[in-house]
Design a protein around this motif. Structure first.
Motif, PDB file in Angstrom:
ATOM      1  N   GLU A 243       0.836  -1.198   0.000  1.00 52.74           N
ATOM      2  CA  GLU A 243       0.000   0.000   0.000  1.00 52.74           C
ATOM      3  C   GLU A 243       0.872   1.249   0.000  1.00 52.74           C
ATOM      4  OE1 GLU A 243      -3.996   1.601   2.328  1.00 52.74           O
ATOM      5  OE2 GLU A 243      -2.825  -0.060   3.142  1.00 52.74           O
ATOM      6  N   ARG A 244       1.995   1.177   0.720  1.00 51.46           N
ATOM      7  CA  ARG A 244       2.981   2.258   0.714  1.00 51.46           C
ATOM      8  C   ARG A 244       4.322   1.656   1.085  1.00 51.46           C
ATOM      9  NH1 ARG A 244       3.524   7.282   4.833  1.00 51.46           N
ATOM     10  NH2 ARG A 244       3.058   5.581   6.247  1.00 51.46           N
ATOM     11  N   PHE A 245       5.280   1.687   0.164  1.00 51.14           N
ATOM     12  CA  PHE A 245       6.576   1.088   0.447  1.00 51.14           C
ATOM     13  C   PHE A 245       7.198   1.781   1.654  1.00 51.14           C
ATOM     14  CE2 PHE A 245      11.055   0.245   0.184  1.00 51.14           C
ATOM     15  CZ  PHE A 245      11.102  -1.083  -0.213  1.00 51.14           C
ATOM     16  N   GLY A 246       7.679   0.985   2.591  1.00 49.20           N
ATOM     17  CA  GLY A 246       8.246   1.505   3.824  1.00 49.20           C
ATOM     18  C   GLY A 246       7.297   1.401   4.991  1.00 49.20           C
ATOM     19  N   GLY A 247       5.996   1.509   4.704  1.00 51.36           N
ATOM     20  CA  GLY A 247       5.003   1.351   5.754  1.00 51.36           C
ATOM     21  C   GLY A 247       5.128   2.396   6.851  1.00 51.36           C
ATOM     22  N   GLN A 248       4.829   1.981   8.071  1.00 56.22           N
ATOM     23  CA  GLN A 248       4.826   2.901   9.205  1.00 56.22           C
ATOM     24  C   GLN A 248       6.201   3.494   9.480  1.00 56.22           C
ATOM     25  OE1 GLN A 248       2.474   1.758  12.765  1.00 56.22           O
ATOM     26  NE2 GLN A 248       4.303   2.205  13.951  1.00 56.22           N
ATOM     27  N   VAL A 249       7.247   2.795   9.096  1.00 57.13           N
ATOM     28  CA  VAL A 249       8.605   3.290   9.317  1.00 57.13           C
ATOM     29  C   VAL A 249       8.808   4.651   8.652  1.00 57.13           C
ATOM     30  CG1 VAL A 249      11.045   2.868   8.811  1.00 57.13           C
ATOM     31  CG2 VAL A 249       9.598   1.000   9.600  1.00 57.13           C
ATOM     32  N   ALA A 250       8.153   4.871   7.512  1.00 55.04           N
ATOM     33  CA  ALA A 250       8.314   6.125   6.785  1.00 55.04           C
ATOM     34  C   ALA A 250       7.842   7.326   7.601  1.00 55.04           C
ATOM     35  CB  ALA A 250       7.556   6.063   5.457  1.00 55.04           C
ATOM     36  N   ASP A 251       6.959   7.096   8.566  1.00 57.87           N
ATOM     37  CA  ASP A 251       6.428   8.186   9.392  1.00 57.87           C
ATOM     38  C   ASP A 251       7.183   8.349  10.704  1.00 57.87           C
ATOM     39  OD1 ASP A 251       4.431   8.725   7.535  1.00 57.87           O
ATOM     40  OD2 ASP A 251       3.086   7.240   8.408  1.00 57.87           O
ATOM     41  N   THR A 252       8.180   7.522  10.939  1.00 58.46           N
ATOM     42  CA  THR A 252       8.894   7.539  12.211  1.00 58.46           C
ATOM     43  C   THR A 252      10.167   8.366  12.066  1.00 58.46           C
ATOM     44  OG1 THR A 252       8.061   5.298  12.642  1.00 58.46           O
ATOM     45  CG2 THR A 252       9.854   6.094  14.032  1.00 58.46           C
ATOM     46  N   MET A 253      10.235   9.451  12.812  1.00 58.75           N
ATOM     47  CA  MET A 253      11.370  10.360  12.631  1.00 58.75           C
ATOM     48  C   MET A 253      12.645   9.793  13.235  1.00 58.75           C
ATOM     49  SD  MET A 253      12.083  12.992  11.051  1.00 58.75           S
ATOM     50  CE  MET A 253      13.420  14.163  10.882  1.00 58.75           C
ATOM     51  N   GLY A 254      12.598   9.398  14.502  1.00 61.13           N
ATOM     52  CA  GLY A 254      13.796   8.895  15.162  1.00 61.13           C
ATOM     53  C   GLY A 254      13.715   7.405  15.422  1.00 61.13           C
ATOM     54  N   ILE A 255      14.717   6.642  14.946  1.00 59.86           N
ATOM     55  CA  ILE A 255      14.777   5.195  15.159  1.00 59.86           C
ATOM     56  C   ILE A 255      16.091   4.883  15.873  1.00 59.86           C
ATOM     57  CG2 ILE A 255      14.876   2.932  14.036  1.00 59.86           C
ATOM     58  CD1 ILE A 255      13.220   4.128  11.765  1.00 59.86           C
ATOM     59  N   GLU A 256      15.989   4.337  17.065  1.00 63.24           N
ATOM     60  CA  GLU A 256      17.181   4.096  17.884  1.00 63.24           C
ATOM     61  C   GLU A 256      17.310   2.634  18.324  1.00 63.24           C
ATOM     62  OE1 GLU A 256      17.610   8.406  20.052  1.00 63.24           O
ATOM     63  OE2 GLU A 256      16.179   7.001  20.916  1.00 63.24           O
ATOM     64  N   ASN A 257      16.481   1.747  17.780  1.00 63.12           N
ATOM     65  CA  ASN A 257      16.508   0.359  18.221  1.00 63.12           C
ATOM     66  C   ASN A 257      16.839  -0.620  17.103  1.00 63.12           C
ATOM     67  OD1 ASN A 257      14.173   0.768  16.813  1.00 63.12           O
ATOM     68  ND2 ASN A 257      12.838  -0.357  18.189  1.00 63.12           N
ATOM     69  N   ALA A 324       2.468  -2.930  10.759  1.00 61.55           N
ATOM     70  CA  ALA A 324       1.764  -2.405  11.927  1.00 61.55           C
ATOM     71  C   ALA A 324       1.018  -1.130  11.571  1.00 61.55           C
ATOM     72  CB  ALA A 324       2.761  -2.120  13.053  1.00 61.55           C
ATOM     73  N   ARG A 325       0.137  -0.724  12.456  1.00 58.68           N
ATOM     74  CA  ARG A 325      -0.570   0.551  12.373  1.00 58.68           C
ATOM     75  C   ARG A 325      -0.405   1.267  13.707  1.00 58.68           C
ATOM     76  NH1 ARG A 325      -0.746  -0.886   7.845  1.00 58.68           N
ATOM     77  NH2 ARG A 325      -2.497  -0.957   6.376  1.00 58.68           N
ATOM     78  N   TRP A 326      -0.621   2.579  13.709  1.00 61.24           N
ATOM     79  CA  TRP A 326      -0.588   3.297  14.973  1.00 61.24           C
ATOM     80  C   TRP A 326      -1.638   2.727  15.909  1.00 61.24           C
ATOM     81  CZ3 TRP A 326       3.749   5.570  15.092  1.00 61.24           C
ATOM     82  CH2 TRP A 326       4.260   6.236  13.978  1.00 61.24           C
ATOM     83  N   ARG A 327      -1.272   2.528  17.170  1.00 63.59           N
ATOM     84  CA  ARG A 327      -2.187   1.935  18.142  1.00 63.59           C
ATOM     85  C   ARG A 327      -3.293   2.916  18.504  1.00 63.59           C
ATOM     86  NH1 ARG A 327       0.577  -0.104  23.467  1.00 63.59           N
ATOM     87  NH2 ARG A 327       1.579  -1.470  21.937  1.00 63.59           N
ATOM     88  N   GLN A 328      -4.525   2.449  18.468  1.00 62.36           N
ATOM     89  CA  GLN A 328      -5.669   3.252  18.873  1.00 62.36           C
ATOM     90  C   GLN A 328      -6.012   2.963  20.332  1.00 62.36           C
ATOM     91  OE1 GLN A 328      -5.434   5.167  16.165  1.00 62.36           O
ATOM     92  NE2 GLN A 328      -7.636   5.249  15.782  1.00 62.36           N
ATOM     93  N   MET A 329      -6.558   3.950  21.033  1.00 61.43           N
ATOM     94  CA  MET A 329      -6.940   3.750  22.432  1.00 61.43           C
ATOM     95  C   MET A 329      -8.334   3.173  22.575  1.00 61.43           C
ATOM     96  SD  MET A 329      -5.357   7.032  24.470  1.00 61.43           S
ATOM     97  CE  MET A 329      -6.380   8.220  23.613  1.00 61.43           C
ATOM     98  N   GLY A 330      -9.165   3.320  21.530  1.00 55.43           N
ATOM     99  CA  GLY A 330     -10.508   2.765  21.585  1.00 55.43           C
ATOM    100  C   GLY A 330     -11.507   3.626  22.329  1.00 55.43           C
ATOM    101  N   VAL A 331     -11.192   4.901  22.568  1.00 55.92           N
ATOM    102  CA  VAL A 331     -12.129   5.765  23.290  1.00 55.92           C
ATOM    103  C   VAL A 331     -13.149   6.347  22.311  1.00 55.92           C
ATOM    104  CG1 VAL A 331     -10.411   6.340  25.036  1.00 55.92           C
ATOM    105  CG2 VAL A 331     -10.643   7.794  23.029  1.00 55.92           C
TER     106      VAL A 331
END
Length: 358
Positions: A243-257, A324-331
């Motif tokens: 759907e989008r190459f890179g997925g959620q990683v593309a939206d993550t600014m800092g990756i330290e792990n 993965a997708r951003w986690r929703q709280m369900g409220v």
């Protein structure tokens, strides 16, 4: 406004201008106008192909400035001062309006040039938003490629009254012909496909003509990319539908792990990942949303993956790496008010809420 190092780099870039450009500035009595005036007066002497004048019209936002190709209708406008994450957008706009070619694929360039209709885009950004430049740069390039497309980038923190009137609560927020059109990170390919009303049908026809893959990977994140690389290294006919190459990683600014990499940024990692995949004969099919998997037992031969655009892919083996997708709280109200008060990034969206109770 600019330090000596940045001035030197920018002057070197301005040597690549192929056609004369004009900076047309609209000032008011604010401090930001003084800063903008200083910036533009530092840019003008960097090339003989750059000129600067003051905007006479009272109908434009102030402070703002346009970058126009002299003698044509080609140009872009910034309402505000494009520094921070948007400084690269400014540099690219100067170069592209000045005739320096884009690195976009010829297929997408042609698609943009063939778009019919009148498109007046406005994008609200914040200087601290890492996703905004992708949208700003894509729409700026489109306005350079197609004279029927116009684009104004607006610093939401600077034009608070306008933001409140339009109830802009997340950036980037894109308006088309005065109406809300899109929010969040979007690539040039995604925007062009959305404007091209026949793109889904055309893409489905291309998809349906593809031969069956030995391995078809669904998902273009780190796991999907790794799977495709290992398959392709063995000489196996391999494809990626994402759907989008890179997925959620593309939206993550800092990756330290990431093991062996103390720090990187999502867009850099995705660019390196795509470059790595492209070193092998992997058919990357981007902007393809898989909707149904029909196993070989039911087809009597190959696995079949049906896509949202009506296309269908076949393969001997299918690897699902949907990520993965951003986690929703369900409220209650969380989904309905997404990007309308429910925000996900204090750096990007925070400036829009300055001085408000949150």
């Amino acid at each position: 406004m600019l330090d000596a190092n940045i001035k030197g780099q920018l002057k070197a870039y301005m040597e690549k201008l192929q056609q004369p450009i004009e900076l047309v500035a609209a000032y008011d009595d604010s401090k930001k106008s003084e800063e903008l005036k200083q910036l533009l007066e530092e840019i003008e002497p960097m090339s003989e192909k750059i000129s600067l004048r003051t905007e006479e019209s009272t109908e434009v936002r102030r402070p703002s400035f346009a970058i126009n190709r002299v003698g044509t209708d080609i140009g872009v406008r910034f309402a505000g001062i494009p520094m921070g994450h948007e400084f690269t957008s400014l540099v690219l706009a100067l170069l592209q309006v000045g005739g320096h070619p884009s690195k976009a694929s010829q297929e997408v360039i042609q698609q943009v040039q063939e778009l019919e209709g009148e498109f007046e885009f406005e994008t609200y950004f914040s200087l601290s938003c890492q996703n905004c430049p992708d949208v700003v740069q894509a729409l700026n390039l489109m306005s350079v490629l197609n004279p029927n497309i116009k684009h104004t980038s607006i610093d939401g923190a600077l034009f608070q009254d306008e933001v409140e009137q339009r109830e802009v609560m997340a950036v980037p927020s894109v308006y088309l012909n005065g109406q809300p059109w899109g929010q969040g990170r979007m690539t040039l390919e995604e925007i062009a496909a959305r404007l091209d009303t026949n793109s889904a049908e055309k893409e489905a026809r291309k998809i349906n003509q593809k031969d069956a893959f030995d391995v078809l990977v669904i998902g273009g994140g780190p796991a999907g990319s790794a799977a495709a690389i290992y398959a392709a290294r063995k000489g196996i006919a391999t494809g990626i539908a994402a759907e989008r190459f890179g997925g959620q990683v593309a939206d993550t600014m800092g990756i330290e792990n990431l093991i062996s990499v103390p720090y990187t940024e999502g867009p850099k990692l995705v660019a390196a990942m795509e470059q790595h995949v492209n070193e092998y004969e992997v058919d990357i099919m981007n902007m393809q949303r898989a909707e149904k998997l029909i196993p070989a037992e039911q087809t009597g031969g190959l696995h079949e993956v049906r896509l949202a655009n009506g296309g269908s892919l076949k393969a001997r083996t299918v690897i699902l790496s949907t990520g993965a997708r951003w986690r929703q709280m369900g409220v209650p109200g969380e989904e309905e008010y997404r990007n309308k008060g429910v925000a996900y990034c204090p750096h990007c969206d925070g400036p829009l809420f300055k001085g408000k109770r949150v």
